[in-house]
Design an enzyme around this catalytic site. Structure first.
Site, mmCIF file in Angstrom:
data_model
loop_
_atom_site.group_PDB
_atom_site.id
_atom_site.type_symbol
_atom_site.label_atom_id
_atom_site.label_comp_id
_atom_site.label_asym_id
_atom_site.label_seq_id
_atom_site.Cartn_x
_atom_site.Cartn_y
_atom_site.Cartn_z
ATOM 1 N N ASP A 1 33.726 52.153 108.730
ATOM 2 C CA ASP A 1 32.797 51.324 109.495
ATOM 3 C C ASP A 1 31.606 51.025 109.008
ATOM 4 O OD1 ASP A 1 35.237 50.967 110.937
ATOM 5 O OD2 ASP A 1 34.385 52.398 112.410
HETATM 6 N N1 URA Z 1 37.553 56.340 112.315
HETATM 7 C C1 URA Z 1 36.348 55.328 112.516
HETATM 8 O O1 URA Z 1 36.378 55.221 113.936
HETATM 9 N N2 URA Z 1 35.408 54.576 112.021
HETATM 10 C C2 URA Z 1 35.435 54.971 110.418
HETATM 11 O O2 URA Z 1 34.918 54.401 109.667
HETATM 12 C C3 URA Z 1 36.512 55.822 110.029
HETATM 13 C C4 URA Z 1 37.367 56.420 110.892
#
Ligand code: URA
Length: 240
Positions: free
Chosen positions: A105
């Site tokens: 993310d």
């Molecule tokens: N889980 C999440 O919530 N975000 C990420 O970027 C990776 C795993």
């Protein structure tokens, strides 16, 4: 056998630009077959020479593999009209043909493998390959007392999505609010949604491990380096 200049070989191995590797060689940081070589023009056999930089063996790779410590605030994409991307952390000349394996993310930090090896990417991301991904998360709120057991059993998220069994552990070495989460899959916002399902809110998240590859603690967010031969072997199971 292809013989080539040592500086050219090191540049091909992504150890730096031609100028940078010449400086490394002159500084005595490069060994060929166990002996320091200070001449950038020395001819070496690219197939058989054991070349080491600062004691780390460099293997000749037709393909390129980098570990990036992704900073928060950039998106995992090659190009985006509105946001900075992880590929833009690489100089334009290096970035050509590279892509990130999997997705973190925008606000997630940590280990991202960046390569031009599509087959490896596919193998690492395939749900049938069961590649462990380890995350460290700072959590707001109090988790349910049975949170770890529910992770281990395979949690069902609020929207009915069923997760594979995962590991949730306290991480007192990082601080009272930190946990470690180990997943074998990569659903959208998975760590955040799993933590939410057991009563917490993730306020900071970073990935520290992908299969056999550990994030180098010496890499600050935004920094990257090529994988060593040993790291690549740990990731692929191949010994080259
Ligand atoms: N889980 C999440 O919530 N975000 C990420 O970027 C990776 C795993």
């Amino acid at each position: 056998m292809p013989r080539m200049r040592l500086d050219k070989l090191l540049a091909h191995l992504n150890c730096g630009s031609r100028k940078e590797v010449q400086a490394m060689i002159r500084a005595g940081r490069v060994q060929v077959d166990g002996a320091v070589e200070r001449d950038p023009a020395a001819k070496v056999d690219a197939d058989t020479a054991q070349v080491a930089l600062d004691g780390q063996t460099q293997s000749y790779q037709a393909q390129r593999y980098f570990m990036l410590n992704k900073p928060a605030g950039v998106i995992t994409a090659s190009r985006d009209a509105r946001h900075d991307t992880v590929l833009e952390l690489f100089p334009e000349k290096v970035r050509r043909g590279l892509f990130a394996v999997g997705r973190l993310d925008k606000d997630t930090e940590g280990l991202l493998l960046v390569t031009d090896d599509g087959a490896l990417s596919h193998a690492l991301m395939s749900p049938t390959k069961h590649v462990d991904k380890v995350y460290e998360a700072e959590v707001d709120g109090t988790l349910a007392p049975d949170a770890a057991a529910r992770f281990a059993a395979g949690l069902t998220l609020g929207d009915g999505t069923v997760c594979r069994p995962a590991r949730l552990e306290a991480a007192p070495d990082l601080g009272a609010a930190w946990v470690r989460v180990t997943l074998r899959e990569g659903k959208y916002h998975q760590v955040k949604r799993m933590v939410a399902a057991v009563g917490g809110t993730v306020v900071r998240l970073r990935r520290i491990k992908l299969g056999g590859l550990l994030l180098d603690p010496a890499l600050a967010p935004g920094e990257y380096r090529p994988l060593t031969a040993e790291e690549l072997a740990a990731l692929t199971g191949r010994t080259e």
